[in-house]
Design a protein around this motif. Structure first.
Motif, mmCIF file in Angstrom:
data_model
loop_
_atom_site.group_PDB
_atom_site.id
_atom_site.type_symbol
_atom_site.label_atom_id
_atom_site.label_comp_id
_atom_site.label_asym_id
_atom_site.label_seq_id
_atom_site.Cartn_x
_atom_site.Cartn_y
_atom_site.Cartn_z
ATOM 1 N N THR A 127 -7.637 -8.987 -9.234
ATOM 2 C CA THR A 127 -7.740 -9.076 -7.862
ATOM 3 C C THR A 127 -6.718 -9.105 -7.304
ATOM 4 O O THR A 127 -6.430 -8.623 -6.037
ATOM 5 C CB THR A 127 -8.876 -10.211 -7.348
ATOM 6 N N GLY A 129 -3.744 -7.919 -8.058
ATOM 7 C CA GLY A 129 -2.970 -7.160 -8.063
ATOM 8 C C GLY A 129 -1.959 -6.882 -8.833
ATOM 9 O O GLY A 129 -0.819 -6.564 -8.774
ATOM 10 N N ASN A 134 1.771 -4.895 -3.168
ATOM 11 C CA ASN A 134 0.623 -5.630 -2.815
ATOM 12 C C ASN A 134 -0.318 -4.580 -1.910
ATOM 13 O O ASN A 134 -1.333 -4.759 -1.998
ATOM 14 C CB ASN A 134 1.274 -6.598 -1.818
ATOM 15 N N SER A 137 -3.100 -3.378 -4.098
ATOM 16 C CA SER A 137 -4.212 -4.337 -4.587
ATOM 17 C C SER A 137 -5.541 -3.741 -3.971
ATOM 18 O O SER A 137 -5.559 -3.256 -2.738
ATOM 19 C CB SER A 137 -4.060 -5.615 -4.291
ATOM 20 N N TYR A 138 -6.661 -3.711 -4.573
ATOM 21 C CA TYR A 138 -8.061 -3.643 -3.783
ATOM 22 C C TYR A 138 -8.381 -4.229 -2.649
ATOM 23 O O TYR A 138 -8.881 -3.643 -1.675
ATOM 24 C CB TYR A 138 -9.132 -3.247 -5.140
ATOM 25 N N ASN A 167 -6.820 -11.791 0.535
ATOM 26 C CA ASN A 167 -6.632 -11.972 -1.079
ATOM 27 C C ASN A 167 -6.326 -13.360 -1.674
ATOM 28 O O ASN A 167 -5.270 -13.515 -1.781
ATOM 29 C CB ASN A 167 -5.832 -10.878 -1.508
ATOM 30 N N THR A 359 -7.937 0.951 -8.279
ATOM 31 C CA THR A 359 -8.161 -0.023 -7.047
ATOM 32 C C THR A 359 -8.674 0.713 -5.924
ATOM 33 O O THR A 359 -9.420 0.382 -5.132
ATOM 34 C CB THR A 359 -6.697 -0.767 -6.688
#
Length: 386
Positions: A127, A129, A134, A137-138, A167, A359
């Motif tokens: 999570t 990443g 950055n 990341s998902y 996040n 992602t």
């Protein structure tokens, strides 16, 4: 007297085998395989981390350390610049991490503004990443998709209504630490939706490993020797032995043994009875979120290992069904990700963390789920108890 034909053939076969080994040894040495030294290095500073890799097959690593001016700027942010400058050439493809006061890769945490729909994502390195900029990341990709949807598809005024994704993923963390992140989010951030990005090394351990088991984490399978100081971590294989052919064979067998052991361990850990203590904590997290008027979504994140026929398919099914039966809303990313080759989903051949494709797939799967009301359904979502 001439040697018997069988002896002559055996002698010829041995000679051919020796020549083949010599050629193989020479080829491996010329190619510097198996590679010695780190494939991954981390250099740390105050609320800052730099991750460097020996190659960039996914194209995600956005910092080229061969740039002298960039190196100088990065060195200023590290606690031990000399350490970085002495070792950067081994891993010249890099990505940087900035952390807020709470240690998350996120902007400063603040109370939710009026008119804001807030999604908070908790989890581990998948999570956070790991190894990605950055923006890739998902949670960050999810935020971009939701903002675009709100502004265009829903035709809302962005000055009056906004959406944000926070996040709260963190590397090197297990379920107790993730629970603390959930409590922080629910106590201070007032989320409309709390998403838990679950990975298979998160659970509360309920089984004893065999004493001889080398298992640490499947992500570490084949990573080899690890050197660590307070300001730097180097991950890679140990020095070469007398033969590269022998080195390659030993490493292959060791990796295979460790991978097989780890698969068995995670399969056992996610059998229904063994997983129940973990499920109980997830259900409690879901109930607490509901008490704070927040939806809770359990997002199952698979390992990109033989994913088209994953050895963890049954484990994912068991988690999905048992969590759903307990009233937890579940999204399983395995079916969507299984449509893609392993190599495209991995950050690096020796690092099975998510690639940008991984992602993107997860963000695309999650976006319609978190943007809808709790009573609706979406592809990949399992809401109703079975």
């Amino acid at each position: 007297a001439r040697p018997a034909p069988a002896i002559a053939k055996l002698t010829l076969a041995i000679a051919a085998g020796c020549v083949g080994l010599l050629i193989g040894e020479l080829g491996l040495r010329l190619a510097d395989l198996p590679r010695s030294g780190p494939f991954l290095q981390e250099f740390r500073g105050e609320r800052f981390k730099l991750m460097g890799y020996d190659s960039n097959p996914s194209g995600a690593l956005d910092l080229d350390l061969s740039d002298p001016s960039l190196r100088a700027k990065l060195a200023e942010r590290l606690s031990n610049p000399a350490e970085f400058l002495a070792h950067w050439q081994e891993t010249p493809h890099a990505v940087s991490f900035d952390f807020n006061a709470q240690g998350f890769r996120e902007r400063p945490l603040a109370p939710k503004s009026a008119g804001t729909r807030r999604i908070v994502v908790i989890g581990d390195s998948f999570t956070a990443g790991h190894g990605l900029p950055n923006a890739l990341s998902y949670p960050r990709l999810l935020e971009v998709r939701l903002q675009r949807q709100y502004e265009h598809e829903l035709d809302v005024d962005p000055l009056k209504v906004s959406i944000e994704v926070l996040n709260l993923g963190r590397g090197d963390i297990d379920l107790p630490g993730i629970l603390r992140s959930a409590k922080l989010a629910l106590r201070t951030l007032d989320p409309d939706v709390l998403v838990y990005g679950y990975f298979m090394n998160d659970p509360v351990p309920t089984l004893s490993r065999a004493q001889e088991s080398p298992i640490h984490d499947m992500l570490d399978a084949g990573w080899g020797a690890l050197e660590q100081s307070p300001t730097m971590t180097r991950i890679g294989q140990s020095d070469h032995g007398w033969s590269r052919v022998v080195d390659l064979s030993k490493r292959f067998l060791a990796d295979r043994k460790l991978t097989a052991s780890t698969i068995r361990w995670y399969q056992r850990l996610h059998e229904r009875e063994a997983w129940n203590p973990t499920l109980e904590r997830i259900v409690a997290m879901s109930n607490t979120a509901r008490a704070h008027d927040a939806r809770f979504v359990l997002l199952l994140l698979p390992l990109p290992f033989e994913i088209a026929d994953s050895p963890f398919t049954d484990a994912h099914r068991q988690m999905r069904e048992s969590a759903s039966q307990a009233g937890v809303e579940v999204v399983d990313a395995l079916p969507a990700l299984a449509l893609h080759p392993d190599d495209d989903l991995r950050l690096h051949p020796r690092d099975l963390h998510p690639s940008p494709l991984y992602t993107r797939v997860v963000a695309d799967l999650l976006a319609p789920v978190v943007s809808q009301d709790a009573g609706t359904t979406a592809a990949g979502r399992d809401k109703s108890p079975r």
